[in-house]
Write a protein that holds these residues in place. Structure first.
Motif, PDB file in Angstrom:
ATOM      1  N   SER A  33      44.118  39.749  48.186  1.00 17.80           N
ATOM      2  CA  SER A  33      43.320  40.583  49.086  1.00 17.80           C
ATOM      3  C   SER A  33      42.672  41.746  48.342  1.00 17.80           C
ATOM      4  N   GLN A  34      43.404  42.338  47.389  1.00 12.67           N
ATOM      5  CA  GLN A  34      42.848  43.461  46.637  1.00 12.67           C
ATOM      6  C   GLN A  34      41.766  42.991  45.670  1.00 12.67           C
ATOM      7  N   VAL A  35      41.928  41.805  45.090  1.00 10.48           N
ATOM      8  CA  VAL A  35      40.906  41.254  44.198  1.00 10.48           C
ATOM      9  C   VAL A  35      39.598  41.068  44.954  1.00 10.48           C
ATOM     10  N   HIS A  36      39.669  40.525  46.165  1.00 11.25           N
ATOM     11  CA  HIS A  36      38.455  40.337  46.968  1.00 11.25           C
ATOM     12  C   HIS A  36      37.808  41.686  47.296  1.00 11.25           C
ATOM     13  N   LYS A  37      38.637  42.672  47.573  1.00 10.15           N
ATOM     14  CA  LYS A  37      38.128  44.002  47.884  1.00 10.15           C
ATOM     15  C   LYS A  37      37.422  44.603  46.658  1.00 10.15           C
ATOM     16  N   ILE A  38      38.026  44.467  45.493  1.00 11.85           N
ATOM     17  CA  ILE A  38      37.445  45.020  44.261  1.00 11.85           C
ATOM     18  C   ILE A  38      36.153  44.308  43.910  1.00 11.85           C
ATOM     19  N   LEU A  39      36.149  42.978  44.021  1.00 12.02           N
ATOM     20  CA  LEU A  39      34.955  42.216  43.698  1.00 12.02           C
ATOM     21  C   LEU A  39      33.807  42.581  44.638  1.00 12.02           C
ATOM     22  N   THR A 149      37.660  56.638  46.385  1.00 14.22           N
ATOM     23  CA  THR A 149      38.435  56.569  47.621  1.00 14.22           C
ATOM     24  C   THR A 149      39.836  56.066  47.286  1.00 14.22           C
ATOM     25  N   PRO A 150      40.903  56.762  47.697  1.00 14.42           N
ATOM     26  CA  PRO A 150      42.267  56.289  47.395  1.00 14.42           C
ATOM     27  C   PRO A 150      42.476  54.847  47.849  1.00 14.42           C
ATOM     28  N   GLY A 151      43.051  54.043  46.962  1.00 11.85           N
ATOM     29  CA  GLY A 151      43.284  52.646  47.277  1.00 11.85           C
ATOM     30  C   GLY A 151      42.114  51.738  46.977  1.00 11.85           C
ATOM     31  N   GLU A 152      41.026  52.306  46.479  1.00  9.83           N
ATOM     32  CA  GLU A 152      39.832  51.520  46.183  1.00  9.83           C
ATOM     33  C   GLU A 152      40.099  50.492  45.089  1.00  9.83           C
ATOM     34  N   HIS A 153      40.901  50.878  44.105  1.00 11.24           N
ATOM     35  CA  HIS A 153      41.232  49.968  43.003  1.00 11.24           C
ATOM     36  C   HIS A 153      42.697  49.542  43.063  1.00 11.24           C
ATOM     37  N   PHE A 154      43.588  50.506  43.191  1.00 12.69           N
ATOM     38  CA  PHE A 154      45.022  50.210  43.233  1.00 12.69           C
ATOM     39  C   PHE A 154      45.543  50.303  44.667  1.00 12.69           C
ATOM     40  N   ASP A 155      45.940  49.166  45.209  1.00 15.42           N
ATOM     41  CA  ASP A 155      46.609  49.182  46.503  1.00 15.42           C
ATOM     42  C   ASP A 155      48.110  49.339  46.323  1.00 15.42           C
ATOM     43  N   ALA A 156      48.592  49.062  45.095  1.00 14.81           N
ATOM     44  CA  ALA A 156      50.017  49.183  44.768  1.00 14.81           C
ATOM     45  C   ALA A 156      50.143  49.233  43.253  1.00 14.81           C
ATOM     46  N   ILE A 177      50.089  45.883  35.889  1.00 15.92           N
ATOM     47  CA  ILE A 177      49.019  45.035  36.381  1.00 15.92           C
ATOM     48  C   ILE A 177      47.916  45.842  37.066  1.00 15.92           C
ATOM     49  N   TYR A 178      46.704  45.711  36.541  1.00 21.10           N
ATOM     50  CA  TYR A 178      45.513  46.071  37.313  1.00 21.10           C
ATOM     51  C   TYR A 178      45.253  44.889  38.248  1.00 21.10           C
ATOM     52  N   PRO A 179      45.020  45.109  39.541  1.00 21.14           N
ATOM     53  CA  PRO A 179      44.910  43.974  40.461  1.00 21.14           C
ATOM     54  C   PRO A 179      43.864  42.941  40.058  1.00 21.14           C
ATOM     55  N   ASP A 180      42.784  43.385  39.400  1.00 15.91           N
ATOM     56  CA  ASP A 180      41.692  42.474  39.054  1.00 15.91           C
ATOM     57  C   ASP A 180      41.738  41.995  37.612  1.00 15.91           C
ATOM     58  N   LEU A 181      42.785  42.367  36.867  1.00 18.23           N
ATOM     59  CA  LEU A 181      42.893  41.978  35.461  1.00 18.23           C
ATOM     60  C   LEU A 181      44.160  41.174  35.223  1.00 18.23           C
TER      61      LEU A 181
END
Length: 255
Positions: A33-39, A149-156, A177-181
């Protein structure tokens, strides 16, 4: 399997019972879900012209890695690690559901292209290393990712734990882990005494594909090989790069 530590806010993703490729598939599922948000955010912030250039370079990176994985002139451990990286990147893309992500600009791209597009990034970090009188070393590392915006990249905050078999036994790897890496960027360590941390370099951009690879791919490969191959040799063989980092690495040598 994941669990949240009672002593801090880190989430530890324990994939030690999974094979290497399966572990990356599961990682993709856990950050999906976070990857889709970042992309989606990256596409909103990037012009169509710039996106097509980045995507062309990502596609070129995949072709270059596939070619080098079959290059008999390269050391066998490096060829094997490159092949494993491609397999893991594809599995991660599948787990993250990148084939399901809908956007006009990505219609002609494969899930691997999209995964490598996300790797076309340079995280913001700095590292310190200090050698003590008894020969031991201290490593400290800062993550300096900026979020509007907080949570824009790291949700956890996640640490991935997984295993590889180096032919002389099983080695446990842990990586922030970076969510998108994929693992290897930021900081990571192995149970056989190898550790690495990645720092930002501000690099010039290239105008077109040139048969290069992305720095984040090299970070994964360096972590996978550990001390089995000199880091300088790994990077020398893998160049040229579209993006850049400084990789700090240390390992035990003869005890």
């Amino acid at each position: 399997m994941s669990y949240k530590s009672h002593s801090n806010d880190f989430i530890f993703l324990d994939y030690c019972k999974l094979e290497l490729v399966e572990a990356h598939f599961q990682l993709g599922k856990d950050v999906r879900s976070q990857v889709h948000k970042i992309l989606a955010h990256r596409l909103d912030e990037t012009s169509e012209e710039s996106l097509h250039l980045l995507l062309a370079q990502a596609h070129d990176c995949g072709k270059t890695l596939a070619r080098r994985a079959k290059d008999a002139s390269l050391p066998l451990p490096l060829r094997s690690a490159i092949g494993e990286y491609l397999d893991c990147a594809k599995a991660w893309a599948e787990g993250a559901g990148l084939d399901e992500f809908q956007h006009t600009w990505l219609e002609e791209s494969s899930p691997l292209d999209r995964a490598l597009l996300l790797q076309h990034d340079e995280s913001g970090c700095q590292t310190g290393l200090y050698r003590q009188e008894d020969g031991s070393a201290i490593l400290w590392h800062t993550e300096e990712d900026v979020e509007d915006t907080p949570g824009e990249h790291f949700d956890a905050l996640r640490v991935m734990r997984f295993q590889v078999d180096d032919g002389q036994g099983v080695v446990e790897l842990q990586a922030f882990i970076y969510p998108d890496l994929l693992p290897g960027s930021a900081f990571a360590w192995r149970s056989d005494g190898y550790a690495q941390a990645v720092d930002t370099l501000h690099t010039r951009t290239f105008a077109e594909p040139m048969g290069g690879i992305l720095a984040n791919c090299a970070c994964w490969i360096a972590l996978r090989l550990g001390a089995a191959m000199e880091l300088g040799e790994i990077l020398s063989v893998l160049q040229p790069f579209y993006t850049g980092y400084a990789i700090n690495a240390m390992h035990r040598n003869e005890g």
